[in-house]
Design a protein around this motif. Structure first.
Motif, short mmCIF file in Angstrom:
data_model
loop_
_atom_site.label_atom_id
_atom_site.label_comp_id
_atom_site.label_asym_id
_atom_site.label_seq_id
_atom_site.Cartn_x
_atom_site.Cartn_y
_atom_site.Cartn_z
N ALA A 118 0.81 -1.22 0.00
CA ALA A 118 0.00 0.00 0.00
C ALA A 118 0.84 1.27 0.00
CB ALA A 118 -0.93 0.00 1.21
N ASN A 119 2.15 1.15 -0.09
CA ASN A 119 3.03 2.33 -0.08
C ASN A 119 2.65 3.29 -1.21
OD1 ASN A 119 5.20 3.87 0.86
ND2 ASN A 119 6.59 2.99 -0.68
N GLN A 120 2.49 4.55 -0.87
CA GLN A 120 2.07 5.62 -1.78
C GLN A 120 0.60 5.48 -2.20
OE1 GLN A 120 4.19 8.19 -2.43
NE2 GLN A 120 5.60 7.10 -1.06
N GLY A 121 -0.11 4.56 -1.54
CA GLY A 121 -1.50 4.35 -1.88
C GLY A 121 -2.39 4.30 -0.64
N THR A 122 -3.39 3.43 -0.66
CA THR A 122 -4.37 3.34 0.41
C THR A 122 -4.46 1.91 0.93
OG1 THR A 122 -5.69 5.11 -0.60
CG2 THR A 122 -6.81 3.70 0.99
N PRO A 165 13.85 -1.95 9.55
CA PRO A 165 12.50 -1.41 9.36
C PRO A 165 12.40 -0.63 8.05
CG PRO A 165 13.68 -0.12 10.99
CD PRO A 165 14.57 -1.28 10.64
N LYS A 166 11.19 -0.64 7.50
CA LYS A 166 10.93 0.11 6.26
C LYS A 166 9.86 1.14 6.54
CE LYS A 166 11.97 -3.52 2.90
NZ LYS A 166 11.47 -4.26 1.71
N THR A 167 10.09 2.34 6.04
CA THR A 167 9.08 3.40 6.18
C THR A 167 8.06 3.27 5.05
OG1 THR A 167 10.69 4.90 7.19
CG2 THR A 167 8.69 5.88 6.26
N ILE A 168 6.80 3.25 5.43
CA ILE A 168 5.72 3.08 4.45
C ILE A 168 4.78 4.28 4.54
CG2 ILE A 168 3.88 1.58 3.61
CD1 ILE A 168 6.60 0.25 3.60
N ASP A 169 4.48 4.88 3.39
CA ASP A 169 3.57 6.03 3.32
C ASP A 169 2.22 5.55 2.77
OD1 ASP A 169 2.35 8.48 3.09
OD2 ASP A 169 3.33 8.96 1.18
N PHE A 170 1.23 5.45 3.64
CA PHE A 170 -0.08 5.00 3.18
C PHE A 170 -1.19 5.74 3.90
CE2 PHE A 170 1.03 2.37 6.81
CZ PHE A 170 -0.15 2.26 7.53
N ARG A 171 -2.36 5.75 3.26
CA ARG A 171 -3.55 6.34 3.86
C ARG A 171 -4.43 5.20 4.37
NH1 ARG A 171 -7.89 9.90 1.84
NH2 ARG A 171 -8.96 10.72 3.68
#
Length: 469
Positions: A243-247, A281-287
């Motif tokens: 879901a990275n960069q998504g929802t 750890p990985k940083t994930i950008d999601f909504r």
């Protein structure tokens, strides 16, 4: 030339020039004369019909039913609808001719072809139904740029929800959709994603009730190669990572076990994940979007749902009302589903107005999902092009009839009877009302929203003096 010869010429001229089909029989029901157009109507030449008994012709399905036989039995003028072997629908009128002693010596019948009229009536019914659909479609065209294709917005309640979805779409605030199963929470979740700035990213839907607790961590966070027995050699990205960069959409989030909730909360708060067997750890950008058919506040009070996770999800709660509370959506949704299913199955079926009324009276415990399934069943199983109420499942018909009892005289007096008896009583009243108002079972069928054959069967069942068909 004698006067009898002139009469013969005149009679033949009438028979051969009349646009109606004319049959003349004697007092015993034997055909004496027929007009030349009988072959087009009944599929038999005049030479075949003349000399035959109308009783035998009726048994052979040529006169179905025989107006002459009925006039002889009733001894009065009659009018009936006939279906002919050539597939036509005709209105037959029979007139008895008496001698001086009052004995019937002739029966003259006139049959007028109504096939085209029947088709026109069907086309009119379809047009009337389509007009209701077009009003919605016009609005859909106006909103095409902002409303997804699978969306149907009719009721004020759904309009307000859609406006709220549009307002919050471009924020990154967490949204939780609340409502009964089948109301369309996942449809709104997808619409929210498509209307956001993350629309080009992935929309990852997770059915929280379908993932076993033992597999939750590897499914949600992924795993490194060889991290456990059975793990893939290349490892696997988890749902959150995808879901990275998504929802990320957590459907039925109330189904998550407490132990799983704690792991998920950490990932949501920190927006980081560590794969099973990994150390980095990985940083994930999601909504985050969630949905549930349960009362999360009650679950928090009972200790079955974490309070901190509840507040993390409940930034913008949106409640979708059940279908029974927005009845104005039922007809529009049914027409929307019918259009898509007609395309899918290459059919051209449409709802009779009485069918829409029956659908609108039903309570829809399964909500929009149940309605969609019912419409698909009707498209597949209904024999006629017009979908009448008698094609509906019996429980929907009963639900609609129960609601109608309050509008009928004496309904409040029906006590001490079973549900089946009460429903039969209502059905009998409607049949008797139609019987009084209309001359044929075809007209009765149109009034009642039934197939004509069903009307005939029910008239016989309840011993209501069956009219001709």
């Amino acid at each position: 030339m004698s006067s009898l010869d002139y009469l013969e010429y005149e009679l033949n001229a009438i028979l051969h020039t009349s646009k109606d089909n004319i049959v003349i029989a004697d007092g015993a029901g034997v055909v004496l004369r027929v007009s030349q157009n009988c072959e087009a109507v009944y599929g038999r030449k005049a030479s075949f019909l003349i000399g035959k008994s109308v009783k035998d012709l009726e048994e052979d399905g040529i006169f179905s039913p025989s107006i002459t036989r009925r006039v002889l039995a009733k001894k009065k003028d009659l009018q009936i609808m006939q279906k002919t072997p050539t597939g036509r629908v005709v209105m037959a009128t029979g007139l008895p001719v008496y001698d001086e002693s009052g004995t019937i010596i002739r029966v003259i019948s006139f049959s007028h072809d109504l096939t085209e009229l029947q088709h026109l009536k069907e086309d009119y019914e379809e047009l009337r139904t389509q007009m209701e659909v077009y009003e919605t479609e016009i609005q859909e065209l106006r909103d095409k740029e902002r409303v997804p294709e699978e969306f149907v917005i009719k009721s004020r309640a759904i309009q307000l929800i859609w406006q709220l979805v549009e307002r919050v779409a471009n924020s990154d605030a967490s949204v939780v959709f609340l409502g009964e199963s089948g109301v369309g929470k996942n449809v709104f979740a997808r619409a929210l994603h498509k209307g956001s700035e993350r629309r080009n990213g992935s929309f990852i839907e997770v059915n929280c009730g379908a993932i076993p607790e033992t597999l939750f961590e590897s499914e949600m966070f992924g795993y490194e190669p060889g991290s456990f027995t059975g793990a893939g050699k290349k490892g696997k990205a988890g749902m959150i990572e995808l879901a990275n960069q998504g929802t990320l959409f957590l459907d039925e989030v109330g189904e998550l076990p407490l132990a799983v909730q704690a792991k998920l909360l950490k990932a949501i708060q920190e927006k980081t994940i560590t794969r099973v067997g990994g150390t980095k750890p990985k940083t994930i950008d999601f909504r985050l979007i969630a949905s549930t058919n349960q009362n999360l506040e009650d679950m928090v009070k009972k200790g079955t749902f974490r309070e901190d996770l509840f507040y993390r999800l409940n930034v913008i709660p949106i409640t979708i009302p059940p279908l029974r509370e927005r009845k104005e959506d039922i007809a529009t949704l049914a027409a929307h589903f019918l259009k898509g299913l007609n395309d899918k199955y290459r059919t051209n079926k449409f709802f009779h107005a009485a069918t829409i009324e029956s659908l609108s009276e039903y309570t829809w415990p399964g909500n929009v999902r149940e309605l969609q399934n019912i419409v698909e069943r009707l498209v597949i199983t209904a024999d006629a092009r017009t979908i009448y109420p008698d094609a509906l499942p019996s429980y929907i018909q009963q639900d609609a009839v129960q609601k109608l009892t309050s509008f009928l005289p004496g309904a409040e007096e029906e006590t001490g009877t079973t549900l089946k008896e009460a429903l039969e009583e209502v059905e009998i009243r409607w049949l008797k009302r139609a019987f009084k108002q209309y001359k044929t079972t075809y007209e009765m069928a149109d009034y009642l929203g039934m197939n004509q054959s069903t009307v005939v069967r029910k008239l016989k069942k309840y011993k209501i003096n069956a009219k001709s068909h």
